[in-house]
Each structure stands twice: as C-alpha cells, then as structure tokens.
Design an enzyme around this catalytic site. Sequence first.
Site, PDB file in Angstrom:
ATOM      1  N   TYR A   1      48.935  27.591  44.638  1.00 38.33           N
ATOM      2  CA  TYR A   1      48.082  26.386  44.819  1.00 38.33           C
ATOM      3  C   TYR A   1      48.619  25.329  44.387  1.00 38.33           C
ATOM      4  O   TYR A   1      47.962  24.154  44.861  1.00 38.33           O
ATOM      5  CB  TYR A   1      46.801  26.882  44.180  1.00 38.33           C
ATOM      6  CG  TYR A   1      46.089  27.944  44.595  1.00 38.33           C
ATOM      7  CD1 TYR A   1      46.318  28.588  45.888  1.00 38.33           C
ATOM      8  CD2 TYR A   1      45.401  28.914  43.613  1.00 38.33           C
ATOM      9  CE1 TYR A   1      45.334  30.005  46.148  1.00 38.33           C
ATOM     10  CE2 TYR A   1      44.616  29.857  43.910  1.00 38.33           C
ATOM     11  CZ  TYR A   1      44.689  30.464  45.089  1.00 38.33           C
ATOM     12  OH  TYR A   1      44.442  31.659  45.343  1.00 38.33           O
TER      13      TYR A   1
ATOM     14  N   HIS B   1      39.039  29.849  42.978  1.00 39.19           N
ATOM     15  CA  HIS B   1      40.515  30.239  42.629  1.00 39.19           C
ATOM     16  C   HIS B   1      40.918  29.098  41.849  1.00 39.19           C
ATOM     17  O   HIS B   1      42.277  29.092  41.512  1.00 39.19           O
ATOM     18  CB  HIS B   1      41.371  30.744  43.832  1.00 39.19           C
ATOM     19  CG  HIS B   1      40.892  32.143  44.361  1.00 39.19           C
ATOM     20  ND1 HIS B   1      41.483  32.673  45.302  1.00 39.19           N
ATOM     21  CD2 HIS B   1      40.033  32.972  43.998  1.00 39.19           C
ATOM     22  CE1 HIS B   1      41.126  33.952  45.410  1.00 39.19           C
ATOM     23  NE2 HIS B   1      40.145  34.128  44.704  1.00 39.19           N
TER      24      HIS B   1
ATOM     25  N   HIS C   1      35.380  37.198  41.408  1.00 32.62           N
ATOM     26  CA  HIS C   1      35.202  37.742  40.239  1.00 32.62           C
ATOM     27  C   HIS C   1      36.317  37.420  39.470  1.00 32.62           C
ATOM     28  O   HIS C   1      36.293  37.716  38.283  1.00 32.62           O
ATOM     29  CB  HIS C   1      35.369  39.408  40.445  1.00 32.62           C
ATOM     30  CG  HIS C   1      36.430  39.897  41.119  1.00 32.62           C
ATOM     31  ND1 HIS C   1      36.021  40.840  42.206  1.00 32.62           N
ATOM     32  CD2 HIS C   1      38.104  39.508  41.374  1.00 32.62           C
ATOM     33  CE1 HIS C   1      37.282  41.013  42.746  1.00 32.62           C
ATOM     34  NE2 HIS C   1      38.427  40.025  42.404  1.00 32.62           N
TER      35      HIS C   1
END
Length: 488
Positions: free
Chosen positions: A258, A201, A171
């Site tokens: 990340y 992501h 989502h």
Amino acid sequence: MSFKIAIIGAGSVGFTKKLFTDILCVPEFQDVEFALTDMSEHNLQMIKQILDTIVSSNKLPTRVTATTNRREALTGARYIISCVRVGGLEAYADDIRIPLKYGIDQCVGDTICAGGILYGQRNIPVILDFCKDIREVAEPGAKFLNYANPMAMNTWAAIEYGKVDTVGLCHGVQHGAEQIAEVLGAKSPSELDYICSGINHQTWFVDLKLNGRKIGKDELVAAFEAHPVFSQQEKLRIDVLKRFGVYSTESNGHLSEYLPWYRKRPDEITKWIDMSDWIHGETGGYLRHSTETRNWFETEFPQFLESASKPIDRAKRSNEHASHILEALETGRVYRGHFNLKNNGIITNLPADAIIESPGFVDRFGINMVSGITIPEACAATCMASINVQRMSVHAAVSGDIDLLKLAVLHDPLVGAVATPEEVWQMVDEMVVAQARWLPQYADAIPAAKERLAKSTVKTRDWAGAARRNVRSIDELRAEKAALKQAV
C-alpha cells in the site's frame, strides 16, 4: 427468534462454517434459516453437508438451504453476508502474474495496487447485482454485510450506487490488537483498550491503554523490537511505527504493497519481508496460500466433515464482527467494534465520501459511529493516496471507462513508484483483455485494447518476483503438518 440469513459466496467453505457457528453461539438465534448460495454447486453441497452435520449433532431447529439461484436465496432475507471472489483463483493469478511483467511485486493484491484495482472491477458489477436483488426481494430494510475484498471499493459501490444499507467488515483490527497485547505482556487481549481509525487495511491504533495505562510510541517500539517472533516478521510495520508514531492494523505483507517505499526495488524487498509465512510479504503469497488451502480442503474433506460433528463451544466464538452485530441489532446487547462505512465527518481529516474504518457501537438502533476523530497527518496522507485511487476505481467500474481505470492504476502508490505511464497503459490493457469474461462493463473497450497490445513496443520481462515460493503439493502439506505435530 426466527429470521433468514443469506450467505452469498457460501462456497468459501471454511469462512462460511466459522460465520455459521458464530451465529449459532447466540442462544436466541438457533431457530434462524440460513440460505446458502454460490455459483459452484460442488462447493455448495460440501458446505451444506458440513452445516447440516453441525445442526444435527447439536440437535438444533436451524434450517439450512443451498441453491445456485441467488435471488431465491435472498428472498425474504433480513441479513445478507457476502464473501465472494469474482473470477476465482484463475483471475486472481492474473492479478499477480501480469503486474510482475512490469516490475510490480505484490504480496496479496486484493485491496489496491494493480491487482486490487482489477479485483474491484470484477467485483463491483456483481455487488450491484446483489444490491438490486436485495432491494427487490429481501426483507424491507435488509442489511448487507460485506466481507469481500476489495473492502472499501465494494462497500463504496454498494452504498453510493447500490442504495442498500451496507457495512463492510474485516478482522485486521482485532488481529493487530492481539499482537499489541502480546508484545506488551498482557494476559489477555481484553486488557488492551484502543481506538483504531483510518481506512480498511490502513487503520491506525491512534490511542492505546493497557489496563488503563496509556501506551506511547517508544514503549510500543521497544516491545515489538524485543519480541522474538514479531521483531522478524513485522520489520516493515515496525519501521512505519517508528516513523509515523502509530502502529498499523495490517500485516507486514499487506502494508508493504500500500506504500510506495518498500517494494519498488527488487533488491530492497527481501530486506523488509519475512518468508516464515505468506502474510509477511512473500511475492504472490496469498495466491499460493489460497491455492494450497483449496487443494487441501478437497482432499481432506472427510476430516472436515468429522470435525463438524462436535458440539458447538460458545467459548470459542470468534471475533469476526458478523454474529456480534446481528446479536446487538436483534437483542439490544451492545457491541463495540470497528466498521467500514461512508465517512461523513466521522474522521475529520478524510473526505466525506470515503469509506472509512473506525469505532462504533451497535444496538437495536443500528450502528452508531464515534464521530470527530482526527488521525495523525502522516496517516491521513497515506490514506488519502489510497482513497483517491479507490474513488476513481469505483467510478471506472460503474461506468466502464477504461481511461479512468488507467488513471486509477497510475495513481496507485506502489504502481507509481515502479512503472512509467506508458507501462501502466499497456499493463491495464493486458489485464482487461486477460479478464474480459469477468468485465462486462469493458466489452466495448476490449477490441481497441487488443489492437494496442498487438502494436505495442513496451518491453516486459519474465519475472517471478523477488521472493516467490512454489505451491506445495498435498503430500508436502501433509508431511509438514505431521512434522509440526511431532515437534510440538
């Protein structure tokens, strides 16, 4: 319509309730069967009570069964939804705790980075067991909808090795679009049109239009910097927007882990995060949130059960993809969303074997992806770093190759910015030994890992992280909730 939907990991009570209610918002789906399965009999009985209450209160013919026998639940299912967390919070705590000893500070640790990679090692053997059951006992051509993280790794394994029709669902895109619509002053998120593409992501809003008017980088930067809340909560995301030219779907905390630039120095971390909520970058924030949520649910279960007696409000159907995909496949009503599938040319400048997240349309013919999208070079470079880690991680999880696992962790952007190769080798040994009960594919490698740890000279430190909050008690949570309600 009458068919069977199996939910694996249905003990994720709040999320299962949301998916269940969403699906029953489709008028044609009121006569379906939901088969719930989980390793926890306790959690299964709690969620079944809630769903049975929803069914009886709304006078529906819907059938709900619950069993710890996964194969029984999957027998004859047309759709299988997975929201499992292999190892639970116990293993997850090690995903955060052990890397901290080596200076690696994660906010979530469920996608890549040291924690996300080990999470994948626990999940992938189980995902492949799911796929075996689906092939053998589910309805022919059954579709597997994976909500479990690490999204890309799990979906990659299910497609490449599990040989099951799989789509990964998240989502993040919807939440990012809601933010953009708000800062631009839209009356509703529906006024915003967008193309979002990349990997899960790390998906990027490469084209934006508000009521048909194209929105450029400068206008979007100014809008975020002027927003009284997001300007503080999304500092890192805004910085990436300024440098890359496009906004990322993922939260400030997720995005920070990340990339190799924002969490590598303890004194720099607090500059980029916000402590108003876990999702903005707190050390181990999601672990704390998950622990509090579990404790809260156990204590407040009677209230959750009472709320389930209210009529289903179709106007409050969520934007989670699952119910909309099922509706499109079964009724032909077209649905547009963003889905995780093998690339194969969908994004021109990412590898064919990668699991990408990009726009697609669903109808009776299936999920039809928009192909030929090229994302900005900086976005592609960032995605590529993660894709290479994901590929090695998946192959290591399937083969039980601990050397390949160590190479995957070594190539992780944040790990590589913080730790030396010698530290990475020891950290992986420590994590594998600590989580051995959930890592059957590494059983033969565990004794040697223990021997190496016993002889190791690599120094570690006792560090809670740059921005750690303690888990709040039920009384503290209740007091905070009451104070918030009084303030409103």
